[in-house]
Design an enzyme around this catalytic site. Structure first.
Site, PDB file in Angstrom:
ATOM      1  N   ASP A  52     -13.545  -1.184  17.287  1.00  0.00           N
ATOM      2  CA  ASP A  52     -12.674  -2.285  17.716  1.00  0.00           C
ATOM      3  C   ASP A  52     -11.319  -1.718  18.102  1.00  0.00           C
ATOM      4  OD1 ASP A  52     -12.133  -5.347  17.742  1.00  0.00           O
ATOM      5  OD2 ASP A  52     -10.378  -4.430  16.796  1.00  0.00           O
ATOM      6  N   TYR A  57      -2.856  -1.299  20.868  1.00  0.00           N
ATOM      7  CA  TYR A  57      -2.807  -0.408  19.704  1.00  0.00           C
ATOM      8  C   TYR A  57      -2.327   1.005  20.050  1.00  0.00           C
ATOM      9  CZ  TYR A  57      -5.813  -3.999  17.585  1.00  0.00           C
ATOM     10  OH  TYR A  57      -6.337  -5.178  17.128  1.00  0.00           O
ATOM     11  N   LYS A  85      -9.067  -5.404  24.190  1.00  0.00           N
ATOM     12  CA  LYS A  85      -8.421  -6.726  24.277  1.00  0.00           C
ATOM     13  C   LYS A  85      -7.287  -6.722  25.294  1.00  0.00           C
ATOM     14  CE  LYS A  85      -9.197  -6.959  19.273  1.00  0.00           C
ATOM     15  NZ  LYS A  85      -8.857  -5.684  18.658  1.00  0.00           N
ATOM     16  N   HIS A 116      -6.436 -11.284  23.459  1.00  0.00           N
ATOM     17  CA  HIS A 116      -5.916 -10.915  22.141  1.00  0.00           C
ATOM     18  C   HIS A 116      -5.294 -12.104  21.399  1.00  0.00           C
ATOM     19  CE1 HIS A 116      -4.594  -6.888  20.154  1.00  0.00           C
ATOM     20  NE2 HIS A 116      -4.738  -7.813  19.228  1.00  0.00           N
TER      21      HIS A 116
HETATM   22  P1  NDP Z   1      -7.415  -3.751   6.854  1.00  0.00           P
HETATM   23  O1  NDP Z   1      -7.514  -5.041   6.129  1.00  0.00           O
HETATM   24  O2  NDP Z   1      -8.633  -3.033   7.259  1.00  0.00           O
HETATM   25  O3  NDP Z   1      -6.488  -2.789   5.973  1.00  0.00           O
HETATM   26  C1  NDP Z   1      -6.199  -1.479   6.277  1.00  0.00           C
HETATM   27  C2  NDP Z   1      -5.202  -0.966   5.255  1.00  0.00           C
HETATM   28  O4  NDP Z   1      -5.788  -1.031   3.951  1.00  0.00           O
HETATM   29  C3  NDP Z   1      -4.804   0.460   5.493  1.00  0.00           C
HETATM   30  O5  NDP Z   1      -3.419   0.562   5.284  1.00  0.00           O
HETATM   31  C4  NDP Z   1      -5.585   1.230   4.440  1.00  0.00           C
HETATM   32  O6  NDP Z   1      -4.884   2.353   3.989  1.00  0.00           O
HETATM   33  C5  NDP Z   1      -5.665   0.224   3.318  1.00  0.00           C
HETATM   34  N1  NDP Z   1      -6.847   0.465   2.471  1.00  0.00           N
HETATM   35  C6  NDP Z   1      -8.148   0.342   2.805  1.00  0.00           C
HETATM   36  N2  NDP Z   1      -8.932   0.653   1.758  1.00  0.00           N
HETATM   37  C7  NDP Z   1      -8.106   0.981   0.736  1.00  0.00           C
HETATM   38  C8  NDP Z   1      -8.318   1.374  -0.615  1.00  0.00           C
HETATM   39  N3  NDP Z   1      -9.551   1.489  -1.113  1.00  0.00           N
HETATM   40  N4  NDP Z   1      -7.231   1.608  -1.386  1.00  0.00           N
HETATM   41  C9  NDP Z   1      -5.978   1.490  -0.887  1.00  0.00           C
HETATM   42  N5  NDP Z   1      -5.711   1.120   0.393  1.00  0.00           N
HETATM   43  C10 NDP Z   1      -6.766   0.866   1.187  1.00  0.00           C
HETATM   44  O7  NDP Z   1      -6.371  -4.012   8.042  1.00  0.00           O
HETATM   45  P2  NDP Z   1      -6.064  -4.228   9.526  1.00  0.00           P
HETATM   46  O8  NDP Z   1      -5.072  -5.313   9.520  1.00  0.00           O
HETATM   47  O9  NDP Z   1      -5.710  -3.006  10.214  1.00  0.00           O
HETATM   48  O10 NDP Z   1      -7.399  -4.780  10.193  1.00  0.00           O
HETATM   49  C11 NDP Z   1      -8.482  -3.949  10.555  1.00  0.00           C
HETATM   50  C12 NDP Z   1      -8.708  -3.925  12.053  1.00  0.00           C
HETATM   51  O11 NDP Z   1      -8.800  -5.246  12.566  1.00  0.00           O
HETATM   52  C13 NDP Z   1      -7.576  -3.293  12.888  1.00  0.00           C
HETATM   53  O12 NDP Z   1      -7.570  -1.899  12.863  1.00  0.00           O
HETATM   54  C14 NDP Z   1      -7.868  -3.881  14.258  1.00  0.00           C
HETATM   55  O13 NDP Z   1      -8.916  -3.159  14.880  1.00  0.00           O
HETATM   56  C15 NDP Z   1      -8.286  -5.307  13.903  1.00  0.00           C
HETATM   57  N6  NDP Z   1      -7.143  -6.263  13.944  1.00  0.00           N
HETATM   58  C16 NDP Z   1      -7.147  -7.218  14.935  1.00  0.00           C
HETATM   59  C17 NDP Z   1      -6.112  -8.110  15.046  1.00  0.00           C
HETATM   60  C18 NDP Z   1      -6.110  -9.109  16.152  1.00  0.00           C
HETATM   61  O14 NDP Z   1      -5.048  -9.729  16.407  1.00  0.00           O
HETATM   62  N7  NDP Z   1      -7.215  -9.344  16.824  1.00  0.00           N
HETATM   63  C19 NDP Z   1      -4.972  -8.103  14.104  1.00  0.00           C
HETATM   64  C20 NDP Z   1      -5.094  -7.109  13.054  1.00  0.00           C
HETATM   65  C21 NDP Z   1      -6.154  -6.243  12.997  1.00  0.00           C
HETATM   66  P3  NDP Z   1      -5.449   3.848   4.225  1.00  0.00           P
HETATM   67  O15 NDP Z   1      -5.234   4.132   5.651  1.00  0.00           O
HETATM   68  O16 NDP Z   1      -4.610   4.653   3.283  1.00  0.00           O
HETATM   69  O17 NDP Z   1      -6.907   3.818   3.834  1.00  0.00           O
END
Ligand code: NDP
Length: 327
Positions: A52, A57, A85, A116
Protein backbone atom coordinates in the site's frame (compact mmCIF):
# COMPACT_ATOMS: atom_id res chain seq x y z
CA UNK A 1 -6.05 -25.25 19.97
CA UNK A 2 -6.41 -25.17 16.16
CA UNK A 3 -3.23 -24.30 14.29
CA UNK A 4 -2.91 -20.63 13.29
CA UNK A 5 -3.17 -20.04 9.54
CA UNK A 6 -1.10 -17.47 7.70
CA UNK A 7 -2.68 -14.09 6.96
CA UNK A 8 -0.55 -13.93 3.80
CA UNK A 9 -2.59 -16.80 2.30
CA UNK A 10 -5.95 -15.02 2.52
CA UNK A 11 -7.40 -13.17 -0.48
CA UNK A 12 -10.64 -11.14 -0.32
CA UNK A 13 -13.11 -10.51 -3.16
CA UNK A 14 -13.49 -7.09 -4.75
CA UNK A 15 -16.72 -5.97 -6.44
CA UNK A 16 -15.04 -6.07 -9.88
CA UNK A 17 -14.33 -9.80 -9.66
CA UNK A 18 -10.69 -9.25 -8.74
CA UNK A 19 -9.10 -10.33 -5.47
CA UNK A 20 -6.98 -8.43 -2.96
CA UNK A 21 -4.50 -10.05 -0.55
CA UNK A 22 -5.95 -9.47 2.92
CA UNK A 23 -2.61 -8.50 4.48
CA UNK A 24 -0.71 -5.61 2.91
CA UNK A 25 2.40 -3.69 3.88
CA UNK A 26 1.97 0.00 4.69
CA UNK A 27 4.76 2.16 3.30
CA UNK A 28 4.62 5.54 5.03
CA UNK A 29 8.31 6.01 5.83
CA UNK A 30 9.38 6.51 9.41
CA UNK A 31 12.08 9.06 8.73
CA UNK A 32 14.24 8.43 5.67
CA UNK A 33 12.18 6.79 2.88
CA UNK A 34 15.25 4.73 1.90
CA UNK A 35 14.39 2.26 4.66
CA UNK A 36 11.20 1.37 2.78
CA UNK A 37 13.20 -0.53 0.14
CA UNK A 38 14.39 -3.14 2.64
CA UNK A 39 10.96 -3.23 4.30
CA UNK A 40 9.31 -4.13 0.99
CA UNK A 41 11.90 -6.80 0.20
CA UNK A 42 11.56 -8.30 3.69
CA UNK A 43 7.78 -8.31 3.40
CA UNK A 44 7.61 -9.94 -0.03
CA UNK A 45 10.19 -12.54 0.96
CA UNK A 46 8.06 -13.30 4.05
CA UNK A 47 5.03 -13.90 1.82
CA UNK A 48 3.24 -10.52 1.62
CA UNK A 49 1.84 -9.88 -1.84
CA UNK A 50 0.14 -6.53 -1.23
CA UNK A 51 1.89 -3.14 -0.99
CA UNK A 52 0.00 0.00 0.00
CA UNK A 53 1.57 3.26 -1.07
CA UNK A 54 0.70 6.80 -2.23
CA UNK A 55 2.36 9.57 -4.21
CA UNK A 56 2.13 11.65 -1.02
CA UNK A 57 4.28 9.24 1.03
CA UNK A 58 7.45 9.98 -0.97
CA UNK A 59 8.53 6.33 -0.81
CA UNK A 60 7.52 5.15 -4.28
CA UNK A 61 11.06 5.42 -5.75
CA UNK A 62 12.37 3.20 -2.96
CA UNK A 63 9.55 0.73 -3.56
CA UNK A 64 10.48 0.78 -7.26
CA UNK A 65 14.07 -0.17 -6.35
CA UNK A 66 12.78 -3.00 -4.17
CA UNK A 67 10.54 -4.24 -7.00
CA UNK A 68 13.51 -4.30 -9.37
CA UNK A 69 15.53 -6.40 -6.95
CA UNK A 70 12.61 -8.72 -6.28
CA UNK A 71 12.02 -9.14 -10.01
CA UNK A 72 15.67 -10.17 -10.45
CA UNK A 73 15.03 -12.80 -7.77
CA UNK A 74 12.04 -14.15 -9.73
CA UNK A 75 9.08 -12.34 -8.13
CA UNK A 76 6.60 -11.63 -10.92
CA UNK A 77 4.81 -8.29 -11.09
CA UNK A 78 1.49 -10.01 -11.68
CA UNK A 79 1.81 -11.86 -8.36
CA UNK A 80 1.90 -8.55 -6.46
CA UNK A 81 -1.00 -6.24 -5.64
CA UNK A 82 0.09 -2.60 -5.58
CA UNK A 83 -2.11 0.30 -4.47
CA UNK A 84 -1.36 3.98 -4.92
CA UNK A 85 -3.41 7.11 -4.31
CA UNK A 86 -4.18 10.58 -5.68
CA UNK A 87 -3.51 13.27 -3.08
CA UNK A 88 -6.00 16.21 -2.69
CA UNK A 89 -3.51 18.80 -3.99
CA UNK A 90 -3.22 16.73 -7.22
CA UNK A 91 -7.01 16.50 -7.57
CA UNK A 92 -6.92 18.43 -10.84
CA UNK A 93 -4.78 15.81 -12.63
CA UNK A 94 -5.30 12.27 -11.30
CA UNK A 95 -3.73 10.68 -14.36
CA UNK A 96 -0.63 12.85 -14.06
CA UNK A 97 -0.34 11.87 -10.40
CA UNK A 98 -0.69 8.21 -11.37
CA UNK A 99 1.94 8.58 -14.11
CA UNK A 100 4.41 9.94 -11.57
CA UNK A 101 3.67 7.02 -9.27
CA UNK A 102 4.04 4.50 -12.10
CA UNK A 103 7.33 6.07 -13.14
CA UNK A 104 8.76 5.89 -9.62
CA UNK A 105 7.42 2.41 -8.95
CA UNK A 106 8.83 1.21 -12.28
CA UNK A 107 5.63 -0.49 -13.33
CA UNK A 108 3.09 0.21 -16.06
CA UNK A 109 -0.01 -0.40 -13.95
CA UNK A 110 -1.27 -0.45 -10.38
CA UNK A 111 -3.78 -2.92 -9.08
CA UNK A 112 -5.73 -0.29 -7.19
CA UNK A 113 -5.90 3.50 -7.53
CA UNK A 114 -7.57 5.32 -4.64
CA UNK A 115 -8.71 8.89 -4.20
CA UNK A 116 -6.74 9.65 -1.02
CA UNK A 117 -9.31 12.04 0.54
CA UNK A 118 -12.63 13.50 -0.75
CA UNK A 119 -11.14 16.99 -0.60
CA UNK A 120 -9.67 19.43 -3.15
CA UNK A 121 -6.62 21.42 -2.01
CA UNK A 122 -4.99 24.13 -4.10
CA UNK A 123 -1.82 22.46 -5.41
CA UNK A 124 0.15 23.59 -8.43
CA UNK A 125 0.48 21.65 -11.68
CA UNK A 126 2.87 19.16 -10.10
CA UNK A 127 0.60 18.65 -7.08
CA UNK A 128 2.73 20.74 -4.72
CA UNK A 129 2.51 22.17 -2.14
CA UNK A 130 0.79 19.10 -0.78
CA UNK A 131 -0.61 21.03 2.18
CA UNK A 132 -1.19 24.58 0.85
CA UNK A 133 -1.65 27.20 3.57
CA UNK A 134 -2.55 30.88 3.53
CA UNK A 135 -0.61 33.51 5.50
CA UNK A 136 -2.62 32.69 8.62
CA UNK A 137 -1.72 29.01 8.38
CA UNK A 138 -5.16 27.88 7.18
CA UNK A 139 -5.46 25.19 4.50
CA UNK A 140 -6.30 26.56 1.06
CA UNK A 141 -9.13 24.61 -0.55
CA UNK A 142 -10.33 24.76 -4.14
CA UNK A 143 -13.80 23.69 -3.07
CA UNK A 144 -15.79 23.87 0.14
CA UNK A 145 -14.91 20.73 2.15
CA UNK A 146 -18.43 20.47 3.57
CA UNK A 147 -20.75 21.44 0.72
CA UNK A 148 -18.52 21.18 -2.36
CA UNK A 149 -18.98 18.46 -4.99
CA UNK A 150 -15.73 18.76 -6.92
CA UNK A 151 -14.40 15.69 -5.11
CA UNK A 152 -16.91 13.67 -7.11
CA UNK A 153 -15.33 14.84 -10.39
CA UNK A 154 -12.02 13.57 -9.07
CA UNK A 155 -13.40 10.09 -8.51
CA UNK A 156 -15.03 10.23 -11.96
CA UNK A 157 -11.64 11.13 -13.47
CA UNK A 158 -10.12 8.12 -11.69
CA UNK A 159 -12.89 5.98 -13.23
CA UNK A 160 -11.96 7.40 -16.63
CA UNK A 161 -8.40 6.15 -16.20
CA UNK A 162 -9.75 2.64 -15.69
CA UNK A 163 -12.17 3.01 -18.60
CA UNK A 164 -9.69 4.37 -21.12
CA UNK A 165 -6.23 3.04 -20.20
CA UNK A 166 -4.49 -0.10 -18.95
CA UNK A 167 -2.86 1.77 -16.08
CA UNK A 168 -5.21 0.59 -13.29
CA UNK A 169 -7.06 -2.65 -12.59
CA UNK A 170 -9.41 -1.48 -9.80
CA UNK A 171 -10.46 1.91 -8.46
CA UNK A 172 -11.59 3.06 -5.06
CA UNK A 173 -11.58 5.69 -2.35
CA UNK A 174 -10.06 6.42 1.01
CA UNK A 175 -11.27 8.45 3.97
CA UNK A 176 -14.86 8.50 2.77
CA UNK A 177 -17.49 8.88 5.53
CA UNK A 178 -21.10 7.77 5.03
CA UNK A 179 -22.24 11.30 4.02
CA UNK A 180 -19.47 11.49 1.41
CA UNK A 181 -20.30 8.01 0.04
CA UNK A 182 -23.96 9.03 -0.14
CA UNK A 183 -22.97 12.06 -2.20
CA UNK A 184 -20.72 10.00 -4.47
CA UNK A 185 -22.64 6.80 -5.17
CA UNK A 186 -25.48 8.25 -7.27
CA UNK A 187 -22.86 9.98 -9.41
CA UNK A 188 -20.40 7.15 -10.18
CA UNK A 189 -20.00 6.75 -13.93
CA UNK A 190 -19.46 3.03 -14.06
CA UNK A 191 -17.45 1.71 -11.13
CA UNK A 192 -18.70 1.68 -7.55
CA UNK A 193 -15.48 2.01 -5.50
CA UNK A 194 -13.93 -1.42 -4.94
CA UNK A 195 -12.43 -0.26 -1.65
CA UNK A 196 -12.79 2.39 1.04
CA UNK A 197 -9.54 2.67 3.03
CA UNK A 198 -10.18 4.12 6.50
CA UNK A 199 -8.70 4.29 9.98
CA UNK A 200 -9.95 1.21 11.82
CA UNK A 201 -8.81 -0.61 14.96
CA UNK A 202 -10.36 -1.89 18.18
CA UNK A 203 -10.43 1.62 19.65
CA UNK A 204 -12.42 3.12 16.76
CA UNK A 205 -15.93 1.78 16.17
CA UNK A 206 -16.77 1.82 12.46
CA UNK A 207 -19.79 -0.50 12.31
CA UNK A 208 -22.14 1.98 10.65
CA UNK A 209 -19.59 2.86 7.98
CA UNK A 210 -18.55 -0.76 7.34
CA UNK A 211 -22.22 -1.86 7.19
CA UNK A 212 -22.84 0.87 4.63
CA UNK A 213 -19.81 -0.25 2.61
CA UNK A 214 -20.94 -3.90 2.80
CA UNK A 215 -24.40 -2.98 1.52
CA UNK A 216 -22.80 -1.35 -1.51
CA UNK A 217 -20.17 -4.02 -2.16
CA UNK A 218 -17.26 -1.82 -1.07
CA UNK A 219 -14.43 -3.64 0.71
CA UNK A 220 -13.10 -1.88 3.81
CA UNK A 221 -9.34 -1.62 4.23
CA UNK A 222 -8.06 -0.78 7.70
CA UNK A 223 -5.23 1.71 8.03
CA UNK A 224 -3.39 2.56 11.26
CA UNK A 225 -4.29 -0.90 12.62
CA UNK A 226 -2.17 -0.41 15.74
CA UNK A 227 -3.06 3.30 15.98
CA UNK A 228 0.07 4.65 14.26
CA UNK A 229 3.24 5.89 16.03
CA UNK A 230 3.51 4.63 19.61
CA UNK A 231 1.22 1.71 18.67
CA UNK A 232 -1.36 2.53 21.40
CA UNK A 233 -3.68 -0.33 20.35
CA UNK A 234 -0.97 -2.86 21.26
CA UNK A 235 -1.12 -1.66 24.86
CA UNK A 236 -4.72 -2.78 25.34
CA UNK A 237 -4.78 -5.55 27.98
CA UNK A 238 -7.38 -7.61 26.06
CA UNK A 239 -5.25 -7.58 22.87
CA UNK A 240 -2.33 -8.92 24.92
CA UNK A 241 -4.54 -11.51 26.62
CA UNK A 242 -5.57 -12.87 23.21
CA UNK A 243 -1.97 -12.80 21.97
CA UNK A 244 -0.99 -14.99 24.90
CA UNK A 245 -3.95 -17.32 24.44
CA UNK A 246 -3.16 -17.92 20.74
CA UNK A 247 0.64 -17.73 21.14
CA UNK A 248 0.99 -14.92 18.57
CA UNK A 249 2.05 -11.26 18.78
CA UNK A 250 -0.43 -8.48 19.66
CA UNK A 251 0.10 -7.18 16.08
CA UNK A 252 -1.20 -10.49 14.73
CA UNK A 253 -4.29 -10.30 16.96
CA UNK A 254 -5.00 -6.84 15.56
CA UNK A 255 -4.62 -8.06 11.95
CA UNK A 256 -6.95 -10.98 12.65
CA UNK A 257 -9.54 -8.54 14.02
CA UNK A 258 -9.89 -7.27 10.46
CA UNK A 259 -9.14 -10.25 8.25
CA UNK A 260 -11.59 -12.55 10.03
CA UNK A 261 -14.29 -9.93 9.41
CA UNK A 262 -13.47 -9.64 5.72
CA UNK A 263 -11.43 -6.46 5.90
CA UNK A 264 -8.01 -5.97 4.41
CA UNK A 265 -5.35 -4.56 6.75
CA UNK A 266 -2.11 -2.69 5.99
CA UNK A 267 0.25 -2.46 8.98
CA UNK A 268 3.67 -0.89 8.66
CA UNK A 269 6.92 -1.13 10.60
CA UNK A 270 10.46 0.10 10.18
CA UNK A 271 11.66 -3.09 11.92
CA UNK A 272 12.23 -5.87 9.42
CA UNK A 273 11.75 -8.56 12.03
CA UNK A 274 8.35 -7.14 12.95
CA UNK A 275 7.30 -7.23 9.31
CA UNK A 276 8.55 -10.78 8.82
CA UNK A 277 6.87 -12.20 11.92
CA UNK A 278 3.56 -10.35 11.63
CA UNK A 279 1.93 -12.95 9.40
CA UNK A 280 0.07 -15.57 11.44
CA UNK A 281 -3.72 -15.52 11.65
CA UNK A 282 -5.07 -16.57 15.04
CA UNK A 283 -8.61 -17.92 14.78
CA UNK A 284 -10.33 -15.52 17.18
CA UNK A 285 -13.89 -16.48 18.08
CA UNK A 286 -16.92 -14.34 17.23
CA UNK A 287 -17.23 -13.51 20.92
CA UNK A 288 -13.58 -12.35 21.05
CA UNK A 289 -14.08 -10.19 17.94
CA UNK A 290 -17.14 -8.64 19.58
CA UNK A 291 -15.23 -7.97 22.80
CA UNK A 292 -12.44 -6.25 20.83
CA UNK A 293 -15.06 -4.10 19.08
CA UNK A 294 -16.65 -3.10 22.39
CA UNK A 295 -13.38 -1.50 23.56
CA UNK A 296 -13.93 1.31 21.07
CA UNK A 297 -17.65 1.56 21.74
CA UNK A 298 -16.90 2.24 25.42
CA UNK A 299 -14.11 4.73 24.67
CA UNK A 300 -13.86 5.73 21.01
CA UNK A 301 -10.48 7.09 19.93
CA UNK A 302 -9.45 8.26 16.46
CA UNK A 303 -5.73 8.85 15.99
CA UNK A 304 -5.85 10.56 12.57
CA UNK A 305 -6.41 14.24 13.15
CA UNK A 306 -5.35 15.85 9.86
CA UNK A 307 -6.90 19.27 9.22
CA UNK A 308 -8.22 18.15 5.78
CA UNK A 309 -10.43 15.63 7.62
CA UNK A 310 -12.56 18.39 9.11
CA UNK A 311 -16.05 18.69 7.70
CA UNK A 312 -16.12 15.27 6.05
CA UNK A 313 -18.77 13.85 8.36
CA UNK A 314 -16.68 11.35 10.33
CA UNK A 315 -17.72 10.33 13.81
CA UNK A 316 -15.26 10.84 16.66
CA UNK A 317 -13.14 13.36 14.74
CA UNK A 318 -11.52 15.42 17.48
CA UNK A 319 -12.44 19.10 17.40
CA UNK A 320 -14.43 18.90 14.14
CA UNK A 321 -17.15 21.53 14.38
CA UNK A 322 -17.89 21.62 10.64
CA UNK A 323 -19.36 18.12 10.34
CA UNK A 324 -22.45 19.03 12.32
CA UNK A 325 -23.73 20.29 8.99
CA UNK A 326 -24.31 16.64 8.11
CA UNK A 327 -26.59 15.91 11.09
P1 NDP B 1 0.30 1.49 12.06
O1 NDP B 1 -0.95 1.46 12.86
O2 NDP B 1 0.66 0.35 11.21
O3 NDP B 1 1.49 1.82 13.07
C1 NDP B 1 2.82 1.88 12.72
C2 NDP B 1 3.61 2.33 13.94
O4 NDP B 1 3.44 1.38 14.99
C3 NDP B 1 5.08 2.45 13.68
O5 NDP B 1 5.54 3.62 14.30
C4 NDP B 1 5.66 1.20 14.33
O6 NDP B 1 6.94 1.43 14.85
C5 NDP B 1 4.70 0.98 15.48
N1 NDP B 1 4.66 -0.44 15.88
C6 NDP B 1 4.20 -1.48 15.16
N2 NDP B 1 4.33 -2.62 15.86
C7 NDP B 1 4.89 -2.29 17.05
C8 NDP B 1 5.26 -3.02 18.21
N3 NDP B 1 5.07 -4.34 18.27
N4 NDP B 1 5.79 -2.34 19.25
C9 NDP B 1 5.98 -1.01 19.19
N5 NDP B 1 5.65 -0.25 18.12
C10 NDP B 1 5.11 -0.88 17.06
O7 NDP B 1 0.27 2.91 11.30
P2 NDP B 1 0.09 3.74 10.03
O8 NDP B 1 -0.70 4.89 10.48
O9 NDP B 1 1.34 4.01 9.35
O10 NDP B 1 -0.80 2.87 9.04
C11 NDP B 1 -0.29 1.81 8.26
C12 NDP B 1 -0.38 2.10 6.78
O11 NDP B 1 -1.69 2.49 6.42
C13 NDP B 1 0.50 3.27 6.28
O12 NDP B 1 1.85 2.94 6.14
C14 NDP B 1 -0.19 3.60 4.96
O13 NDP B 1 0.22 2.68 3.96
C15 NDP B 1 -1.66 3.43 5.33
N6 NDP B 1 -2.29 4.70 5.77
C16 NDP B 1 -3.25 5.26 4.94
C17 NDP B 1 -3.85 6.44 5.27
C18 NDP B 1 -4.85 7.05 4.35
O14 NDP B 1 -5.19 8.25 4.52
N7 NDP B 1 -5.38 6.32 3.39
C19 NDP B 1 -3.52 7.17 6.52
C20 NDP B 1 -2.55 6.47 7.35
C21 NDP B 1 -1.99 5.29 6.97
P3 NDP B 1 8.23 0.65 14.27
O15 NDP B 1 8.51 1.26 12.97
O16 NDP B 1 9.25 0.91 15.33
O17 NDP B 1 7.84 -0.81 14.18
Amino acid sequence: MAQNRFATEIYLDLNDKRKIPALGLGTIPSGDPKGVKDQVIAAVEAGYRHLDTAWYYGSEKCIGEALKELSAKGVKREDLFITTKVWPSFYHSPEKSLDKSLHDLGTDYVDLLLQHWPVCLRGGEDGTPTEPKDKDGNLVYDDDPVTGEKFIDVYNAIEDIKLHTNKVKSVGVSNYSIPKLKQLLPKVKKFVPAVNQIEYHPQLPQKDLTDFCDEHGILVEAYSPVGGPGAPVLKLPYVNELAEKYDVSPNEVVNAYHILENRSVIPRSSKLERIQTNIRLPKLTKEELRTLYQIGVVKPTRYTNDPWGYGLGFRYWKGDTLSKNFD
